[in-house]
Motif scaffolding. Structure first.
Motif, PDB file in Angstrom:
ATOM      1  N   TRP A  28       0.862  -1.183   0.000  1.00 44.23           N
ATOM      2  CA  TRP A  28       0.000   0.000   0.000  1.00 44.23           C
ATOM      3  C   TRP A  28       0.896   1.230   0.000  1.00 44.23           C
ATOM      4  O   TRP A  28       1.977   1.226   0.614  1.00 44.23           O
ATOM      5  CB  TRP A  28      -0.875   0.058   1.241  1.00 44.23           C
ATOM      6  CG  TRP A  28      -1.873  -1.046   1.390  1.00 44.23           C
ATOM      7  CD1 TRP A  28      -1.968  -2.212   0.675  1.00 44.23           C
ATOM      8  CD2 TRP A  28      -2.927  -1.083   2.354  1.00 44.23           C
ATOM      9  NE1 TRP A  28      -3.003  -2.974   1.135  1.00 44.23           N
ATOM     10  CE2 TRP A  28      -3.618  -2.310   2.165  1.00 44.23           C
ATOM     11  CE3 TRP A  28      -3.351  -0.222   3.348  1.00 44.23           C
ATOM     12  CZ2 TRP A  28      -4.717  -2.669   2.944  1.00 44.23           C
ATOM     13  CZ3 TRP A  28      -4.439  -0.580   4.127  1.00 44.23           C
ATOM     14  CH2 TRP A  28      -5.121  -1.794   3.926  1.00 44.23           C
ATOM     15  N   CYS A  29       0.446   2.289  -0.646  1.00 47.45           N
ATOM     16  CA  CYS A  29       1.160   3.566  -0.621  1.00 47.45           C
ATOM     17  C   CYS A  29       0.190   4.653  -0.187  1.00 47.45           C
ATOM     18  O   CYS A  29      -0.901   4.792  -0.756  1.00 47.45           O
ATOM     19  CB  CYS A  29       1.740   3.882  -2.004  1.00 47.45           C
ATOM     20  SG  CYS A  29       2.710   5.414  -2.003  1.00 47.45           S
ATOM     21  N   LEU A  30       0.590   5.428   0.802  1.00 47.54           N
ATOM     22  CA  LEU A  30      -0.307   6.389   1.442  1.00 47.54           C
ATOM     23  C   LEU A  30      -0.200   7.806   0.892  1.00 47.54           C
ATOM     24  O   LEU A  30      -0.660   8.743   1.528  1.00 47.54           O
ATOM     25  CB  LEU A  30      -0.063   6.393   2.963  1.00 47.54           C
ATOM     26  CG  LEU A  30      -0.162   5.023   3.629  1.00 47.54           C
ATOM     27  CD1 LEU A  30       0.082   5.139   5.121  1.00 47.54           C
ATOM     28  CD2 LEU A  30      -1.502   4.355   3.348  1.00 47.54           C
ATOM     29  N   GLY A  31       0.380   7.964  -0.297  1.00 42.26           N
ATOM     30  CA  GLY A  31       0.327   9.261  -0.963  1.00 42.26           C
ATOM     31  C   GLY A  31       1.629  10.029  -0.972  1.00 42.26           C
ATOM     32  O   GLY A  31       2.637   9.620  -0.407  1.00 42.26           O
ATOM     33  N   ASP A  32       1.577  11.166  -1.658  1.00 40.84           N
ATOM     34  CA  ASP A  32       2.742  12.013  -1.928  1.00 40.84           C
ATOM     35  C   ASP A  32       3.844  11.226  -2.640  1.00 40.84           C
ATOM     36  O   ASP A  32       5.012  11.261  -2.263  1.00 40.84           O
ATOM     37  CB  ASP A  32       3.265  12.695  -0.663  1.00 40.84           C
ATOM     38  CG  ASP A  32       2.438  13.914  -0.263  1.00 40.84           C
ATOM     39  OD1 ASP A  32       1.454  14.234  -0.977  1.00 40.84           O
ATOM     40  OD2 ASP A  32       2.773  14.563   0.740  1.00 40.84           O
ATOM     41  N   VAL A  94      -9.227  -2.016   7.335  1.00 42.01           N
ATOM     42  CA  VAL A  94      -8.252  -1.011   7.769  1.00 42.01           C
ATOM     43  C   VAL A  94      -8.480   0.265   6.970  1.00 42.01           C
ATOM     44  O   VAL A  94      -8.572   0.230   5.746  1.00 42.01           O
ATOM     45  CB  VAL A  94      -6.811  -1.516   7.552  1.00 42.01           C
ATOM     46  CG1 VAL A  94      -5.795  -0.436   7.926  1.00 42.01           C
ATOM     47  CG2 VAL A  94      -6.557  -2.785   8.353  1.00 42.01           C
ATOM     48  N   LEU A  95      -8.571   1.376   7.667  1.00 45.83           N
ATOM     49  CA  LEU A  95      -8.707   2.673   7.019  1.00 45.83           C
ATOM     50  C   LEU A  95      -7.313   3.193   6.674  1.00 45.83           C
ATOM     51  O   LEU A  95      -6.386   3.107   7.486  1.00 45.83           O
ATOM     52  CB  LEU A  95      -9.404   3.663   7.953  1.00 45.83           C
ATOM     53  CG  LEU A  95      -9.540   5.095   7.439  1.00 45.83           C
ATOM     54  CD1 LEU A  95     -10.438   5.157   6.201  1.00 45.83           C
ATOM     55  CD2 LEU A  95     -10.081   6.006   8.542  1.00 45.83           C
ATOM     56  N   GLY A 123     -13.755   4.633  13.113  1.00 47.93           N
ATOM     57  CA  GLY A 123     -14.749   3.598  13.345  1.00 47.93           C
ATOM     58  C   GLY A 123     -14.139   2.212  13.514  1.00 47.93           C
ATOM     59  O   GLY A 123     -14.750   1.324  14.074  1.00 47.93           O
ATOM     60  N   ALA A 124     -12.932   2.032  13.010  1.00 53.61           N
ATOM     61  CA  ALA A 124     -12.266   0.729  13.074  1.00 53.61           C
ATOM     62  C   ALA A 124     -11.198   0.747  14.167  1.00 53.61           C
ATOM     63  O   ALA A 124     -10.975   1.763  14.822  1.00 53.61           O
ATOM     64  CB  ALA A 124     -11.631   0.420  11.720  1.00 53.61           C
ATOM     65  N   HIS A 125     -10.530  -0.394  14.318  1.00 53.27           N
ATOM     66  CA  HIS A 125      -9.450  -0.497  15.293  1.00 53.27           C
ATOM     67  C   HIS A 125      -8.183   0.189  14.808  1.00 53.27           C
ATOM     68  O   HIS A 125      -7.394   0.703  15.592  1.00 53.27           O
ATOM     69  CB  HIS A 125      -9.161  -1.983  15.557  1.00 53.27           C
ATOM     70  CG  HIS A 125      -7.894  -2.242  16.306  1.00 53.27           C
ATOM     71  ND1 HIS A 125      -6.763  -2.732  15.702  1.00 53.27           N
ATOM     72  CD2 HIS A 125      -7.565  -2.073  17.610  1.00 53.27           C
ATOM     73  CE1 HIS A 125      -5.792  -2.862  16.604  1.00 53.27           C
ATOM     74  NE2 HIS A 125      -6.253  -2.479  17.757  1.00 53.27           N
ATOM     75  N   LEU A 126      -8.009   0.242  13.480  1.00 48.79           N
ATOM     76  CA  LEU A 126      -6.716   0.629  12.939  1.00 48.79           C
ATOM     77  C   LEU A 126      -6.863   1.539  11.730  1.00 48.79           C
ATOM     78  O   LEU A 126      -7.691   1.298  10.857  1.00 48.79           O
ATOM     79  CB  LEU A 126      -5.969  -0.653  12.519  1.00 48.79           C
ATOM     80  CG  LEU A 126      -4.615  -0.507  11.846  1.00 48.79           C
ATOM     81  CD1 LEU A 126      -3.604   0.132  12.786  1.00 48.79           C
ATOM     82  CD2 LEU A 126      -4.125  -1.872  11.373  1.00 48.79           C
ATOM     83  N   ALA A 127      -6.032   2.568  11.691  1.00 49.44           N
ATOM     84  CA  ALA A 127      -5.899   3.405  10.496  1.00 49.44           C
ATOM     85  C   ALA A 127      -4.420   3.618  10.225  1.00 49.44           C
ATOM     86  O   ALA A 127      -3.596   3.679  11.146  1.00 49.44           O
ATOM     87  CB  ALA A 127      -6.594   4.757  10.685  1.00 49.44           C
ATOM     88  N   LEU A 128      -4.097   3.732   8.946  1.00 56.65           N
ATOM     89  CA  LEU A 128      -2.746   4.046   8.501  1.00 56.65           C
ATOM     90  C   LEU A 128      -2.737   5.470   7.987  1.00 56.65           C
ATOM     91  O   LEU A 128      -3.701   5.906   7.347  1.00 56.65           O
ATOM     92  CB  LEU A 128      -2.328   3.089   7.388  1.00 56.65           C
ATOM     93  CG  LEU A 128      -2.377   1.613   7.737  1.00 56.65           C
ATOM     94  CD1 LEU A 128      -2.207   0.768   6.490  1.00 56.65           C
ATOM     95  CD2 LEU A 128      -1.323   1.276   8.768  1.00 56.65           C
TER      96      LEU A 128
END
Length: 198
Positions: A28-32, A94-95, A123-128
């Protein structure tokens, strides 16, 4: 997990190769991925976008993608790719956001107060998240009034089950920092940060 490449395609190639060596199921890549401020040559940015687009199961658009689109930077074909990247996505429960749960494009998760607000909205347990370039996580534990920052530089693999909610940052693939990537095991619920090999 990767974030904040800013056109550093040589580091990106090394990070992807290292992730492949771990046998990860998805990247996964989270941007920029690009750098709209011109810190990397256009050819490197074009190549970074192509590599991320071909290898990542999730790719977010960050503020630099938005700026590059607004300014008409990079080739038409690359701008079409960037236009398809949103600053927020969800996969496997996962968000993933570029910046924060509340403002996925611009807000910096850089203080307990800001982190607490995002954790409350989660709302979930985990966000990246990415954007800050700091590898580590904000964790909220039962009975603790404020979230705590766990630095990837000092932490062993983190057992995410010890936190009610967590916001995890893989760090940045950027030459002026220690480039890092994150291995997230959703079965064991662990997060482990690694330096990009030199």
């Amino acid at each position: 997990m990767l974030s904040d490449v800013h056109g550093q395609v040589a580091l990106l190639r090394r990070a992807v190769a290292a992730i492949d060596d771990h046998g990860c199921e998805e990247i996964w890549c989270l941007g920029d991925v690009v750098d709209a401020l011109g810190a990397a040559p256009s050819a490197d940015q074009e190549e970074a976008v192509a590599l991320v687009a071909s290898r990542c199961a999730v790719t977010l658009g960050g503020n630099h993608e938005l700026w590059a689109l607004e300014r008409g930077q990079l080739s038409h074909a690359t701008r079409l790719v960037l236009a398809g990247w949103a600053p927020r996505a969800e996969r496997h429960g996962v968000l993933a956001v570029h910046a924060s749960v509340i403002d996925p494009l611009y807000e910096f998760l850089d203080s307990p107060q800001v982190a607490a607000a995002s954790l409350a909205e989660l709302g979930a347990h985990l966000a990246l998240f990415g954007h800050t370039h700091h590898p580590g996580m904000w964790g909220a534990a039962a009975g603790v009034p404020a979230p705590v920052w766990v630095s990837a530089r000092t932490a062993p693999p983190v057992d995410l089950r010890t936190y009610q909610r967590a916001l995890v940052n893989p760090g940045a693939i950027q030459h002026d920092l220690q480039p890092t990537y994150l291995l997230l095991d959703l079965t064991a619920r662990t997060a482990t940060w690694h330096p990009v090999p030199g």
